[in-house]
Design a protein around this motif. Structure first.
Motif, mmCIF file in Angstrom:
data_model
loop_
_atom_site.group_PDB
_atom_site.id
_atom_site.type_symbol
_atom_site.label_atom_id
_atom_site.label_comp_id
_atom_site.label_asym_id
_atom_site.label_seq_id
_atom_site.Cartn_x
_atom_site.Cartn_y
_atom_site.Cartn_z
ATOM 1 N N ALA A 304 58.112 8.885 -52.189
ATOM 2 C CA ALA A 304 57.059 9.157 -52.994
ATOM 3 C C ALA A 304 57.685 8.840 -54.289
ATOM 4 C CB ALA A 304 56.480 10.545 -53.126
ATOM 5 N N LYS A 305 58.854 9.200 -54.864
ATOM 6 C CA LYS A 305 59.416 8.617 -56.219
ATOM 7 C C LYS A 305 59.760 7.183 -56.173
ATOM 8 C CE LYS A 305 62.947 10.933 -57.832
ATOM 9 N NZ LYS A 305 64.087 11.762 -57.995
ATOM 10 N N MET A 306 59.945 6.399 -54.908
ATOM 11 C CA MET A 306 60.241 5.296 -54.951
ATOM 12 C C MET A 306 58.957 4.461 -54.988
ATOM 13 S SD MET A 306 61.888 2.647 -51.883
ATOM 14 C CE MET A 306 60.339 2.611 -51.094
ATOM 15 N N ALA A 307 57.664 5.017 -54.472
ATOM 16 C CA ALA A 307 56.479 4.440 -54.744
ATOM 17 C C ALA A 307 56.115 4.555 -56.176
ATOM 18 C CB ALA A 307 55.369 5.112 -53.632
ATOM 19 N N GLU A 308 56.498 5.470 -56.733
ATOM 20 C CA GLU A 308 55.988 5.730 -58.210
ATOM 21 C C GLU A 308 56.878 4.809 -59.078
ATOM 22 O OE1 GLU A 308 56.773 9.767 -59.129
ATOM 23 O OE2 GLU A 308 55.050 10.690 -58.160
ATOM 24 N N ALA A 309 58.372 4.807 -58.540
ATOM 25 C CA ALA A 309 58.900 3.729 -59.613
ATOM 26 C C ALA A 309 58.430 2.476 -59.234
ATOM 27 C CB ALA A 309 60.523 3.938 -59.126
ATOM 28 N N GLU A 310 58.018 1.933 -58.122
ATOM 29 C CA GLU A 310 57.657 0.608 -57.663
ATOM 30 C C GLU A 310 56.241 0.286 -58.563
ATOM 31 O OE1 GLU A 310 57.110 -3.170 -56.285
ATOM 32 O OE2 GLU A 310 59.094 -1.878 -56.256
ATOM 33 N N GLN A 311 55.522 1.475 -58.592
ATOM 34 C CA GLN A 311 54.178 1.254 -59.404
ATOM 35 C C GLN A 311 54.475 1.046 -60.858
ATOM 36 O OE1 GLN A 311 50.922 1.031 -58.136
ATOM 37 N NE2 GLN A 311 50.713 0.457 -60.387
ATOM 38 N N VAL A 312 55.516 1.694 -61.441
ATOM 39 C CA VAL A 312 55.977 1.382 -62.623
ATOM 40 C C VAL A 312 56.567 0.248 -62.944
ATOM 41 C CG1 VAL A 312 57.738 2.108 -64.490
ATOM 42 C CG2 VAL A 312 56.306 4.058 -63.242
ATOM 43 N N ARG A 313 57.307 -0.423 -62.090
ATOM 44 C CA ARG A 313 57.705 -1.557 -61.859
ATOM 45 C C ARG A 313 56.637 -2.745 -61.865
ATOM 46 N NH1 ARG A 313 58.687 -5.955 -59.434
ATOM 47 N NH2 ARG A 313 57.551 -5.360 -57.713
ATOM 48 N N LYS A 314 55.723 -2.596 -61.238
ATOM 49 C CA LYS A 314 54.525 -3.348 -61.105
ATOM 50 C C LYS A 314 53.781 -3.442 -62.332
ATOM 51 C CE LYS A 314 53.733 -3.453 -56.227
ATOM 52 N NZ LYS A 314 52.954 -2.933 -54.989
ATOM 53 N N THR A 315 53.543 -2.309 -63.202
ATOM 54 C CA THR A 315 53.019 -2.280 -64.288
ATOM 55 C C THR A 315 53.608 -3.082 -65.519
ATOM 56 O OG1 THR A 315 51.864 0.108 -63.639
ATOM 57 C CG2 THR A 315 51.975 -0.660 -66.004
ATOM 58 N N ALA A 316 54.821 -2.785 -65.449
ATOM 59 C CA ALA A 316 55.745 -3.424 -66.530
ATOM 60 C C ALA A 316 55.668 -5.076 -66.158
ATOM 61 C CB ALA A 316 57.043 -3.067 -66.435
ATOM 62 N N ALA A 317 55.628 -5.469 -64.860
ATOM 63 C CA ALA A 317 55.787 -6.806 -64.650
ATOM 64 C C ALA A 317 54.385 -7.484 -65.199
ATOM 65 C CB ALA A 317 55.805 -7.307 -63.205
ATOM 66 N N GLY A 318 53.241 -6.585 -64.824
ATOM 67 C CA GLY A 318 51.930 -7.085 -65.359
ATOM 68 C C GLY A 318 51.882 -7.189 -66.764
ATOM 69 N N GLN A 319 52.336 -6.044 -67.500
ATOM 70 C CA GLN A 319 52.497 -6.200 -69.045
ATOM 71 C C GLN A 319 53.040 -7.623 -69.490
ATOM 72 O OE1 GLN A 319 53.801 -2.907 -70.796
ATOM 73 N NE2 GLN A 319 54.169 -3.659 -72.727
ATOM 74 N N SER A 320 54.208 -7.575 -68.916
ATOM 75 C CA SER A 320 55.062 -8.882 -69.250
ATOM 76 C C SER A 320 54.362 -10.251 -68.928
ATOM 77 C CB SER A 320 56.199 -8.963 -68.494
ATOM 78 O OG SER A 320 56.981 -10.067 -68.715
ATOM 79 N N ARG A 321 53.544 -10.191 -67.729
ATOM 80 C CA ARG A 321 52.875 -11.621 -67.505
ATOM 81 C C ARG A 321 51.529 -11.576 -68.540
ATOM 82 N NH1 ARG A 321 53.732 -9.916 -62.147
ATOM 83 N NH2 ARG A 321 51.786 -8.993 -62.085
ATOM 84 N N SER A 322 50.914 -10.541 -68.742
ATOM 85 C CA SER A 322 49.524 -10.561 -69.806
ATOM 86 C C SER A 322 50.103 -11.050 -70.926
ATOM 87 C CB SER A 322 49.121 -9.284 -69.599
ATOM 88 O OG SER A 322 47.965 -9.229 -70.617
#
Length: 340
Positions: A304-322
């Motif tokens: 679960a912690k890895m899934a949360e970290a992965e979601q944070v990573r995806k959000t940060a990647a989306g912010q960077s792309r945006s």
């Protein structure tokens, strides 16, 4: 003229069609250019096309500007002077608006660059966290696998112990059955015959039945061969050989009963020890089961912690792309504003 320059910059509902019509009109102006005045009028028309004025007003100014611009400033009629002044005000407002738009585009680029930098930083941090959580998940997964193997081994050990108990129980049951058969022959058949049965026919029936029973429990055939003749006789009619046969059988049965009783005693002790081993194996299995449940819970938590970290990573990647997309868009917007 001053009131026209101060009108709101908000576009009406048909602002885009009107501006497209102005742009089309301005784009067609070069076809009419024949001299310096006409070229200046064309330049002014292009500037008016960028201004926020209705199409009808722009058309009116374009029609009036050639005459007004032909006259020297000192010779212009007051209406011509008003037209020129109004046009200058509109162009100045358009230039100011474009300058603000260019500045806004640059500011948007700057803000987006800051957002991109923050996004990249957050992405790098999130990636480190994700990698750490992935390692943690793998470690928990390996632990869970090891506990699962231990659980399997404990379960198999318990099954083996329970099988040993069942086997000992079967051996005890065999000893008990054998002892019962021996005692029954001793008390119900041999003892009666040794003490003597007056009715020879009844004695023969009893002796035959005893021979069958003794054959079933494995008494030597040589003993059984002499037994019927010796056992049907009353004690006073027996010879030394008959007495010896009956005594040998009596001793043999006593020995076999003693062996069965010893087997029962040993079997009871072994069964108790085996039962104790089963209890110990059950406790060990329960402990391993608890460890397995705990390990599974830990693994799920890590996942679960890895899934949360992965979601944070995806959000940060989306912010960077945006942010990068915004930078490109605003840079292109600024380029077009500067080109106008």
């Amino acid at each position: 003229a001053g009131s026209v320059n101060k009108r709101p910059a908000a576009a009406p509902a048909d602002a885009r069609p009107a501006k497209a019509a102005k742009a089309g009109k301005a784009a067609s102006a070069p076809k009419k250019a024949v001299g310096p005045i006409a070229r200046k009028v064309q330049s002014v028309s292009l500037g008016l096309a960028e201004a926020d004025v209705p199409v009808d007003a722009m058309t009116m100014l374009e029609n009036m500007l050639p005459t007004a611009l032909t006259e020297l400033k000192a010779s212009r009629h007051r209406y011509q002077a008003a037209v020129v002044e109004l046009t200058e005000g509109i162009l100045a407002g358009a230039e100011e608006l474009m300058a603000k738009q260019a500045a806004a585009a640059l500011e948007a680029v700057r803000v987006s660059e800051v957002q991109e930098e923050e996004g990249l930083k957050a992405l790098a941090e999130a990636q480190v966290v994700v990698e750490g959580e992935e390692k943690a998940v793998m470690a928990r997964k390996q632990e869970l696998a090891q506990v699962a193997l231990a659980f399997k081994a404990s379960k198999e050990a318990l099954q083996a112990k329970e099988a040993a108990v069942d086997q000992r129980a079967a051996v005890l049951a065999a000893f008990a059955k054998k002892k019962d058969a021996l005692v029954r022959v001793q008390t119900e058949q041999l003892k009666v015959l040794v003490e003597g049965v007056e009715d020879e026919a009844a004695a023969k029936v009893l002796a035959d039945a005893m021979v069958v029973e003794l054959g079933n429990i494995g008494v030597d055939a040589s003993v059984l061969a002499a037994l019927p003749n010796a056992s049907v006789k009353v004690p006073s009619a027996r010879g030394p050989f008959d007495t010896m046969v009956l005594q040998q059988l009596t001793d043999e049965l006593a020995r076999r009963v003693a062996e069965a009783e010893a087997g029962l005693r040993d079997g009871e002790g072994g069964r108790a020890a085996a039962a104790a081993e089963v209890d110990a194996a059950k406790r060990a299995l329960e402990e391993v089961r608890d460890a397995q449940l705990k390990s599974a819970t830990t693994y799920k938590g890590a996942a679960a912690k890895m899934a949360e970290a992965e979601q944070v990573r995806k959000t940060a990647a989306g912010q960077s792309r945006s942010a990068r997309s915004n930078i490109r868009r605003e840079q292109l917007n600024h380029y077009h504003i500067e080109r106008r």
